[in-house]
Design an enzyme around this catalytic site. Structure first.
Site, PDB file in Angstrom:
ATOM      1  N   CYS A   1       8.338   5.777 -14.193  1.00 38.52           N
ATOM      2  CA  CYS A   1       8.840   5.868 -12.817  1.00 38.52           C
ATOM      3  C   CYS A   1      10.358   5.717 -12.811  1.00 38.52           C
ATOM      4  O   CYS A   1      10.909   4.784 -13.395  1.00 38.52           O
ATOM      5  CB  CYS A   1       8.185   4.768 -11.975  1.00 38.52           C
ATOM      6  SG  CYS A   1       8.814   4.688 -10.279  1.00 38.52           S
TER       7      CYS A   1
ATOM      8  N   CYS B   1      11.282   2.175 -10.924  1.00 42.93           N
ATOM      9  CA  CYS B   1      10.916   0.833 -11.421  1.00 42.93           C
ATOM     10  C   CYS B   1      10.597   0.790 -12.908  1.00 42.93           C
ATOM     11  O   CYS B   1      10.299  -0.270 -13.446  1.00 42.93           O
ATOM     12  CB  CYS B   1       9.762   0.257 -10.607  1.00 42.93           C
ATOM     13  SG  CYS B   1       8.151   1.008 -10.954  1.00 42.93           S
TER      14      CYS B   1
ATOM     15  N   CYS C   1       3.718   5.941  -7.502  1.00 39.47           N
ATOM     16  CA  CYS C   1       3.720   4.840  -8.471  1.00 39.47           C
ATOM     17  C   CYS C   1       3.050   3.647  -7.789  1.00 39.47           C
ATOM     18  O   CYS C   1       3.441   3.249  -6.684  1.00 39.47           O
ATOM     19  CB  CYS C   1       5.150   4.499  -8.862  1.00 39.47           C
ATOM     20  SG  CYS C   1       5.305   3.010  -9.856  1.00 39.47           S
TER      21      CYS C   1
ATOM     22  N   CYS D   1       5.634   0.451  -7.259  1.00 33.69           N
ATOM     23  CA  CYS D   1       6.720   0.417  -6.272  1.00 33.69           C
ATOM     24  C   CYS D   1       6.531   1.371  -5.093  1.00 33.69           C
ATOM     25  O   CYS D   1       7.283   1.309  -4.124  1.00 33.69           O
ATOM     26  CB  CYS D   1       8.054   0.696  -6.958  1.00 33.69           C
ATOM     27  SG  CYS D   1       8.287   2.414  -7.490  1.00 33.69           S
TER      28      CYS D   1
ATOM     29  N   CYS E   1       0.749  17.219 -10.786  1.00 37.30           N
ATOM     30  CA  CYS E   1       1.950  18.034 -10.661  1.00 37.30           C
ATOM     31  C   CYS E   1       3.061  17.092 -10.189  1.00 37.30           C
ATOM     32  O   CYS E   1       3.094  16.688  -9.028  1.00 37.30           O
ATOM     33  CB  CYS E   1       1.686  19.150  -9.650  1.00 37.30           C
ATOM     34  SG  CYS E   1       3.004  20.347  -9.525  1.00 37.30           S
TER      35      CYS E   1
END
Length: 133
Positions: A48, A51, A97, A100, A120
């Site tokens: 991510c 984070c 995610c 976060c 995707c």
């Protein structure tokens, strides 16, 4: 949903590019075939952007022909959150995610075996760490 990591939007606006900020925090998208990881072939882990939670392995990456990085599964099920998305006059499943809440992309039921899923994902929502040799 409450997330383990609370994003500081002001700090991220200074750290991220305008495209990265728009994708991650405003649920935007990037152009196909013009993004960093759509044809990326190195071995490693995609995390991510906001984070650094590990999300996808290069082992599950495949060429979907769509112009965005595509994966048939996340590193483990609990690193992503799937939310029904009714924007743009269609129903899709948004992927975020789970640590976060950053927007990653969407998942579709047209991927390869063994999952038959296509995550995707926007390159702008990812960082990459190459596998150590």
């Amino acid at each position: 949903m409450g997330y383990k990591i609370e994003l500081d939007r002001e700090k991220l606006q200074k750290e991220l590019t305008p495209l990265e900020y728009n994708v991650c925090l405003n649920h935007g998208t990037e152009p196909p075939f013009q993004n960093e990881f759509w044809d990326h072939k190195a071995e490693g882990v995609y995390s991510c952007k906001c984070c650094q939670t590990p999300l996808f392995s290069s082992e599950s990456k495949f060429d979907s022909g769509t112009g965005w990085p595509s994966y048939f599964k996340p590193i483990c099920d609990d690193v992503i959150e799937e939310i029904e998305d009714h924007s743009h006059g269609m129903t899709r499943v948004e992927v975020r995610c789970s640590a976060c809440g950053s927007h990653l992309g969407h998942v579709f039921p047209d991927g390869p075996a063994p999952t038959y899923l296509r995550y995707c994902i926007n390159s702008a929502s990812l960082d990459f760490k190459e596998k150590e040799q």
